[in-house]
Scaffold this active site. Sequence first.
Site, PDB file in Angstrom:
ATOM      1  N   LYS A  90      30.552  32.698  48.174  1.00 18.61           N
ATOM      2  CA  LYS A  90      30.898  31.969  46.942  1.00 18.61           C
ATOM      3  C   LYS A  90      31.744  30.769  47.334  1.00 18.61           C
ATOM      4  O   LYS A  90      32.756  30.932  48.031  1.00 18.61           O
ATOM      5  CB  LYS A  90      31.686  32.930  46.037  1.00 18.61           C
ATOM      6  CG  LYS A  90      32.213  32.338  44.779  1.00 18.61           C
ATOM      7  CD  LYS A  90      33.461  33.081  44.316  1.00 18.61           C
ATOM      8  CE  LYS A  90      34.635  32.658  45.156  1.00 18.61           C
ATOM      9  NZ  LYS A  90      35.960  32.856  44.668  1.00 18.61           N
ATOM     10  N   ASP A 149      36.509  37.868  39.834  1.00 18.34           N
ATOM     11  CA  ASP A 149      35.361  37.024  40.172  1.00 18.34           C
ATOM     12  C   ASP A 149      34.115  37.832  40.535  1.00 18.34           C
ATOM     13  O   ASP A 149      33.134  37.264  41.003  1.00 18.34           O
ATOM     14  CB  ASP A 149      35.703  35.970  41.231  1.00 18.34           C
ATOM     15  CG  ASP A 149      36.421  36.560  42.413  1.00 18.34           C
ATOM     16  OD1 ASP A 149      36.639  37.777  42.417  1.00 18.34           O
ATOM     17  OD2 ASP A 149      36.751  35.794  43.341  1.00 18.34           O
TER      18      ASP A 149
HETATM   19  O1  C5P Z   1      41.479  37.939  41.760  1.00 23.95           O
HETATM   20  P1  C5P Z   1      42.268  38.674  42.779  1.00 23.95           P
HETATM   21  O2  C5P Z   1      42.443  40.122  42.475  1.00 23.95           O
HETATM   22  O3  C5P Z   1      41.865  38.390  44.183  1.00 23.95           O
HETATM   23  O4  C5P Z   1      43.745  38.049  42.633  1.00 23.95           O
HETATM   24  C1  C5P Z   1      44.778  38.416  43.506  1.00 23.95           C
HETATM   25  C2  C5P Z   1      46.096  37.839  42.992  1.00 23.95           C
HETATM   26  O5  C5P Z   1      46.035  36.405  42.909  1.00 23.95           O
HETATM   27  C3  C5P Z   1      46.521  38.279  41.627  1.00 23.95           C
HETATM   28  O6  C5P Z   1      47.183  39.506  41.677  1.00 23.95           O
HETATM   29  C4  C5P Z   1      47.455  37.147  41.219  1.00 23.95           C
HETATM   30  O7  C5P Z   1      48.686  37.280  41.872  1.00 23.95           O
HETATM   31  C5  C5P Z   1      46.777  35.942  41.810  1.00 23.95           C
HETATM   32  N1  C5P Z   1      45.884  35.308  40.838  1.00 23.95           N
HETATM   33  C6  C5P Z   1      46.426  34.483  39.866  1.00 23.95           C
HETATM   34  N2  C5P Z   1      45.583  33.899  38.950  1.00 23.95           N
HETATM   35  C7  C5P Z   1      44.262  34.103  38.989  1.00 23.95           C
HETATM   36  C8  C5P Z   1      43.687  34.929  39.970  1.00 23.95           C
HETATM   37  C9  C5P Z   1      44.540  35.518  40.883  1.00 23.95           C
HETATM   38  O8  C5P Z   1      47.632  34.264  39.814  1.00 23.95           O
HETATM   39  N3  C5P Z   1      43.482  33.511  38.080  1.00 23.95           N
END
Ligand code: C5P
Length: 294
Positions: free
Chosen positions: A9, A138
């Site tokens: 991606k 995602d």
């Molecule tokens: O999406 P993912 O689980 O990989 O995200 C990991 C961390 O990244 C989240 O716990 C958050 O701290 C941060 N994050 C964020 N805003 C988003 C996506 C992720 O702050 N839109």
Amino acid sequence: MLFTFAPAKINLYLHVTGRREDGYHLLDSLVAFAQVGDSLCLEEAESLDFKIEGPFADGLKDEEPEKNLVVRAARALGAAVGKEPNGRLILTKNLPVASGIGGGSTDAAASLRLWAEHWGLRADDPRLPSLAAKLGQDVPCCLKAETCYFRGIGDVTDPGPPLPLTGLVLVNPNKALPTPAVFKARQGPFTSAAPLERPPRDARGLAFLLASRENSLTEAALSLCPDIQEVLTALAAQPDCLLARMSGSGATCFGLFPDSASAQQAATRLAQTRPDWWLTASFLPAPSPLFQKK
Ligand code: C5P
């Protein structure tokens, strides 16, 4: 045997447009999928068995199988449809782990697709996106692996423009970068949403439109992993490189090229000068269909 491709991606641009009270960031991103990725295979077996192969298998070898998103996706879909996910899942990990190009999310989506096909569910079964969203923000957009806009905190996807065939070089300095740390390190003002004004006609047109957009996490990622600057500079210095940017929260960066031949030449040159980097040449968009039965 059933096989599905789990394409990388790529965030062609990624604007952080705001921050919610719970700390999550609001995003506007054009997401594309590449012809390079992991792959997932399902073979007959009496119980659920999970194997990881490929160049980046080592990075996951200490993880408990039940914690891997591929297995969690299989169990979640099985529970939702009342079936046991019995079979041998073989994940070929070609993409670096924790590198801003989808890794675990694209693998989780591949697992949902594979079991849905195996159990004869329709590709548009509403349980698939809802389970995908529970596995990670995602994951839903990786289900179809089609070009899309990523909005909200990454949980809302809208169809993106058709993309022209575009050469792509992916480079990672062989440094894992955890997403939460990058979001935490981000400072400064937010950037407005900026969907493309028009569908790009060719690779040059795509690069032209992206040149006025950014990846708002680049500075934060650079503060944690300065090697990213070297990667971006080396990509931009390649003849025919139309644009060099970081994807997601890094550290993988991409260069866009007019076609796959020029991307391949750039990758060959870069591999000679930086044998310590992971790099690969490919192109956008992702193949269709993603399935093969053997
Ligand atoms: O999406 P993912 O689980 O990989 O995200 C990991 C961390 O990244 C989240 O716990 C958050 O701290 C941060 N994050 C964020 N805003 C988003 C996506 C992720 O702050 N839109």
